[in-house]
Design an enzyme around this catalytic site. Structure first.
Site, PDB file in Angstrom:
ATOM      1  N   ASP A 149       0.847  -1.197   0.000  1.00  0.00           N
ATOM      2  CA  ASP A 149       0.000   0.000   0.000  1.00  0.00           C
ATOM      3  C   ASP A 149       0.882   1.247   0.000  1.00  0.00           C
ATOM      4  OD1 ASP A 149      -2.275   1.863   0.724  1.00  0.00           O
ATOM      5  OD2 ASP A 149      -3.264  -0.085   0.898  1.00  0.00           O
ATOM      6  N   SER A 205      -6.625   3.931  -2.284  1.00  0.00           N
ATOM      7  CA  SER A 205      -6.776   2.486  -2.051  1.00  0.00           C
ATOM      8  C   SER A 205      -8.115   1.940  -2.521  1.00  0.00           C
ATOM      9  CB  SER A 205      -6.650   2.181  -0.562  1.00  0.00           C
ATOM     10  OG  SER A 205      -5.360   2.411  -0.122  1.00  0.00           O
ATOM     11  N   ARG A 229      -4.558  14.958   5.321  1.00  0.00           N
ATOM     12  CA  ARG A 229      -4.060  13.614   4.998  1.00  0.00           C
ATOM     13  C   ARG A 229      -4.049  13.396   3.487  1.00  0.00           C
ATOM     14  NH1 ARG A 229      -3.589   8.928   8.164  1.00  0.00           N
ATOM     15  NH2 ARG A 229      -4.055   6.940   7.175  1.00  0.00           N
ATOM     16  N   ASP A 230      -5.115  13.846   2.835  1.00  0.00           N
ATOM     17  CA  ASP A 230      -5.151  13.802   1.370  1.00  0.00           C
ATOM     18  C   ASP A 230      -4.717  15.149   0.799  1.00  0.00           C
ATOM     19  OD1 ASP A 230      -6.212  11.221   1.539  1.00  0.00           O
ATOM     20  OD2 ASP A 230      -8.245  11.994   1.709  1.00  0.00           O
ATOM     21  N   ARG A 253     -16.749   8.233  -0.713  1.00  0.00           N
ATOM     22  CA  ARG A 253     -16.037   6.974  -0.480  1.00  0.00           C
ATOM     23  C   ARG A 253     -16.577   6.262   0.756  1.00  0.00           C
ATOM     24  NH1 ARG A 253      -9.519   5.766  -0.391  1.00  0.00           N
ATOM     25  NH2 ARG A 253      -9.542   4.468   1.466  1.00  0.00           N
ATOM     26  N   ALA A 254     -16.627   4.933   0.659  1.00  0.00           N
ATOM     27  CA  ALA A 254     -17.366   4.145   1.639  1.00  0.00           C
ATOM     28  C   ALA A 254     -16.626   3.867   2.948  1.00  0.00           C
ATOM     29  CB  ALA A 254     -17.760   2.812   1.011  1.00  0.00           C
ATOM     30  N   ARG A 289     -14.680   4.901   5.252  1.00  0.00           N
ATOM     31  CA  ARG A 289     -14.704   5.697   6.474  1.00  0.00           C
ATOM     32  C   ARG A 289     -16.075   6.321   6.757  1.00  0.00           C
ATOM     33  NH1 ARG A 289      -9.604   6.095   8.646  1.00  0.00           N
ATOM     34  NH2 ARG A 289      -7.826   5.848   7.260  1.00  0.00           N
ATOM     35  N   LYS A 345      -6.383  -2.005   6.877  1.00  0.00           N
ATOM     36  CA  LYS A 345      -6.414  -2.265   5.430  1.00  0.00           C
ATOM     37  C   LYS A 345      -7.167  -3.550   5.098  1.00  0.00           C
ATOM     38  CE  LYS A 345      -3.844   1.239   3.988  1.00  0.00           C
ATOM     39  NZ  LYS A 345      -4.352   2.279   3.065  1.00  0.00           N
ATOM     40  N   ASP A 402       1.959   3.289   3.129  1.00  0.00           N
ATOM     41  CA  ASP A 402       0.846   4.232   3.084  1.00  0.00           C
ATOM     42  C   ASP A 402       0.519   4.812   4.450  1.00  0.00           C
ATOM     43  OD1 ASP A 402      -1.452   5.428   1.604  1.00  0.00           O
ATOM     44  OD2 ASP A 402      -2.528   4.354   3.172  1.00  0.00           O
ATOM     45  N   HIS A 410       1.310   8.666   5.425  1.00  0.00           N
ATOM     46  CA  HIS A 410       0.276   9.669   5.718  1.00  0.00           C
ATOM     47  C   HIS A 410       0.591  10.497   6.970  1.00  0.00           C
ATOM     48  CE1 HIS A 410      -2.803   8.977   2.748  1.00  0.00           C
ATOM     49  NE2 HIS A 410      -2.914   7.697   3.035  1.00  0.00           N
ATOM     50  N   ASP A 450      -0.978  -0.290  -4.781  1.00  0.00           N
ATOM     51  CA  ASP A 450      -2.284   0.278  -5.159  1.00  0.00           C
ATOM     52  C   ASP A 450      -2.202   1.740  -5.589  1.00  0.00           C
ATOM     53  OD1 ASP A 450      -1.703   1.097  -2.544  1.00  0.00           O
ATOM     54  OD2 ASP A 450      -3.785   0.983  -1.880  1.00  0.00           O
ATOM     55  N   HIS A 451      -1.174   2.436  -5.145  1.00  0.00           N
ATOM     56  CA  HIS A 451      -0.977   3.851  -5.494  1.00  0.00           C
ATOM     57  C   HIS A 451       0.304   4.302  -4.823  1.00  0.00           C
ATOM     58  CE1 HIS A 451      -2.055   4.836  -1.392  1.00  0.00           C
ATOM     59  NE2 HIS A 451      -3.126   4.079  -1.524  1.00  0.00           N
ATOM     60  N   HIS A 485      -1.254  10.801  -0.974  1.00  0.00           N
ATOM     61  CA  HIS A 485      -0.827   9.925  -2.064  1.00  0.00           C
ATOM     62  C   HIS A 485      -0.225  10.783  -3.180  1.00  0.00           C
ATOM     63  CE1 HIS A 485      -4.294   7.046  -0.739  1.00  0.00           C
ATOM     64  NE2 HIS A 485      -3.328   7.124   0.161  1.00  0.00           N
TER      65      HIS A 485
HETATM   66  C1  3PG Z   1      -7.294   7.397   4.129  1.00  0.00           C
HETATM   67  O1  3PG Z   1      -8.502   7.172   4.126  1.00  0.00           O
HETATM   68  O2  3PG Z   1      -6.531   6.975   5.006  1.00  0.00           O
HETATM   69  C2  3PG Z   1      -6.731   8.278   3.049  1.00  0.00           C
HETATM   70  O3  3PG Z   1      -7.617   9.316   2.766  1.00  0.00           O
HETATM   71  C3  3PG Z   1      -6.534   7.485   1.802  1.00  0.00           C
HETATM   72  O4  3PG Z   1      -5.734   6.369   2.028  1.00  0.00           O
HETATM   73  P1  3PG Z   1      -6.005   4.976   1.333  1.00  0.00           P
HETATM   74  O5  3PG Z   1      -6.662   5.259   0.013  1.00  0.00           O
HETATM   75  O6  3PG Z   1      -4.605   4.440   1.166  1.00  0.00           O
HETATM   76  O7  3PG Z   1      -6.826   4.140   2.223  1.00  0.00           O
HETATM   77 CO    CO Z   2      -3.467   6.072   1.879  1.00  0.00          CO
END
Ligand code: 3PG
Ligand code: CO
Length: 555
Positions: free
Chosen positions: A24, A77, A166-167, A282-283, A285, A357, A426, A430, A467-468, A497
């Site tokens: 990751d 991810s 974070r993003d 996005r789901a 969280r 993860k 990852d 972050h 994944d990225h 990322h």
């Molecule tokens: C997170 O939710 O931690 C980040 O915004 C994105 O990280 P991830 O895509 O690697 O989960």
């Molecule tokens: Co991430």
């Protein structure tokens, strides 16, 4: 007629154990001091790279290659694992919401009509990540939604913000709050009673995932629903500025706060008759807060007061659970994933990661579907993550434990595919802690080695990819690639990322001689990996999958 049966690959055998390892946040970038993968000792990944171009190459992991709106969208991810598992490119949440807002269809849908019933008597609450990261949410979408809701009759609106960092860059929360405050002031000028009501940092408030720490969601509930928090301010801008003055303060971890009026009363608790929209697309969280808002029976924390509300998600976050029941935009329909095909074709599957993860290699991999396709053929193992810490404190995370479980699964010979996610690059990337990220990368590399050694022992095949990007670049750069400095002359740390491509390597004693990467898929991306893996299991991929990355040459 549709059939799950996959055609035999004309040249490749069945029955080999295939390990699919996803690092990751592990992209490929120029080697310099801010490239933690380069700085770290990563002998295993380095040795795989020596197999280029036949056994190692790069693939695209951002932008349109993973279904995001533009080439400026970094990978993440969710979309990365969706593409890896589904073998096709689906327009993702970010894009689907853009389209629904642009066409106005969002306001004609069932979800909007449902919440609209509360507009006359109740308050509309919007809860989500205040950011232009484009990973979980986007500020411009929130702005359009605010405008659209007020034009469609919302008279009283409260926004509950979660700060990012974070993003996007740490510290950017201040500017986002200013922008939002301006928009809300404009709405007020038009007679809409619109305000920010509460807030907090995303990693501390509301946006936990995979049930790692319900305390996070509870802190959000207390502030958003009950109007209670340790910090009270008259405005959100003041809140964010003040809270950021604390030593080591950071947008991701700001404590929960509520906005109060001149008498000290919270301006926007959620009460009976209100409407609530969680505006993240996005789901992962959003699932936990969605459960807290929607479920009658709920025992994860004491909600104290459960208001009777009309609740809709920006998207439906879990199709199996139908969670939430109401939503503004339909999620991508990712069906016929490689995992489902392979199980139908007798491939026994093991998947493993640690909590933070775990859903990536199961839920996202399987097209946003939780649970097994066939429990007698599959085993998904979750290693509990440390909770309540930032991962720069434990940069090795559970990489060793994941590798051990995976090794044991390989050596047991009970599985044809073992699939893992190694989170270190990852999750530690972050945090923006460069030294810790170097340690993280080394730990991930050691985990890869343990898995490859087990594959060696059983005569299997490995596919190692990511994944990225994340850990390979820890600094914000200008257009010509030079690190950017802030006003104090310090480098601007990149916690997010990246847009970088990621490596993919194949090998192992079970890999038939003559297998190599094709040269005619130069733009290959993560969605090409599923067909590749199906081939390595001895099958041809379905015809609508993105093409395989490999060919078999006679030698
Ligand atoms: C997170 O939710 O931690 C980040 O915004 C994105 O990280 P991830 O895509 O690697 O989960
Ligand atoms: Co991430």
């Amino acid at each position: 007629d549709f059939s799950w049966k996959l055609p035999d690959h004309p040249k490749l055998p069945k029955g080999k154990t295939v390990a699919v390892v996803v690092l990751d946040g592990w992209g490929e970038a120029n080697p310099d001091e801010y490239n933690c993968i380069h700085v770290a000792q990563t002998p295993t990944m380095d040795s795989l790279k020596k197999g280029a171009p036949e056994k190692w190459r790069l693939v695209r992991a951002h932008g349109k290659a993973v279904g995001l709106p533009t080439e400026d969208d970094m990978g993440n991810s969710e979309v990365g694992h969706n593409a890896l598992g589904a073998g096709r490119i689906f327009a993702q949440g970010a894009k689907l919401v853009d389209l629904a807002l642009a066409s106005g269809k969002i306001y004609e849908g069932e979800g909007f009509k449902y919440i609209k019933e509360s507009f006359d008597q109740g308050t509309l609450h919007l809860i989500g990540l205040l950011s232009d990261g484009g990973v979980h949410s986007r500020l411009d979408q929130l702005q359009l939604l605010l405008k659209g809701c007020s034009e469609n009759g919302a008279k009283r609106i409260r926004v509950h913000i979660l700060t990012d960092g974070r993003d996007v860059l740490d510290g950017s929360s201040v500017g986002f709050v200013e922008t939002l405050e301006n928009d809300l002031a404009q709405l007020r000028a038009k007679g809409v009673d619109a305000q920010i009501a509460s807030g907090g940092g995303r990693m501390n408030v509301t946006m936990d995932r995979y049930e790692n720490d319900w305390g996070v969601v509870k802190r959000g509930w207390d502030a958003q629903v009950l109007g209670e928090a340790p910090h009270k301010f008259r405005s959100a801008l003041e809140a964010v500025k003040k809270l950021r003055e604390e030593p080591k303060a950071n947008d991701q971890y700001l404590p929960p706060f509520v906005i109060v009026d001149e008498s000290g009363k919270a301006v926007g608790p959620i009460v009976d008759g209100d409407a609530v929209v969680t505006f993240n697309f996005r789901a992962d969280r959003m699932v936990m807060i969605a459960k807290a808002l929607e479920y009658q029976d709920f025992d994860k924390f004491d909600r104290v007061r459960v208001p009777k509300i009309r609740y809709a998600g920006m998207l439906q976050y879990d199709g199996e659970l139908k969670l939430p029941n109401h939503y503004l935009v339909s999620p991508p329909e990712i069906e016929r994933t490689s995992g489902e095909y392979l199980v139908h074709n007798g491939v026994r599957t093991f998947a493993c990661s640690e909590t933070v993860k775990f859903g990536h290699v199961t839920f996202f991999w399987n097209g946003n579907r939780s649970g097994y396709f066939n429990p007698s053929m599959e085993e998904y193992v979750e290693i509990p993550s440390d909770s309540g810490i930032t991962f720069n404190v434990q940069p090795k995370m559970k990489a060793l434990e994941i590798a051990e479980k995976t090794r044991d699964a390989i050596l047991s010979r009970k599985f044809d595919q073992v699939r893992v996610n190694l989170p270190n690059g990852d999750m530690v990337g972050h945090t923006g802690d460069i030294e810790a990220t170097v340690v993280a990368c080394k730990a991930a590399d050691e985990a890869v080695k343990m898995i490859l050694d087990a594959i060696e022992q059983v005569g299997g095949i490995y596919v190692v990819t990511a994944d990225h990007g994340n850990a390979e670049d820890m600094v914000k750069r200008n257009k010509s690639g030079q690190p950017l400095l802030d006003k104090d002359g310090k480098i601007q740390i990149l916690t997010s990322h990246t847009l970088q491509p990621v490596p993919i390597a194949i090998g192992g004693p079970g890999l038939a001689s003559g297998v190599r990467f094709r040269k005619d898929v130069p733009d290959g991306g993560l969605a090409n990996v599923a067909a590749t893996v199906m081939n390595l299991h001895g099958f041809e991929a379905p015809s609508d999958y993105e093409t395989t990355l490999i060919e078999v040459v006679d030698n």
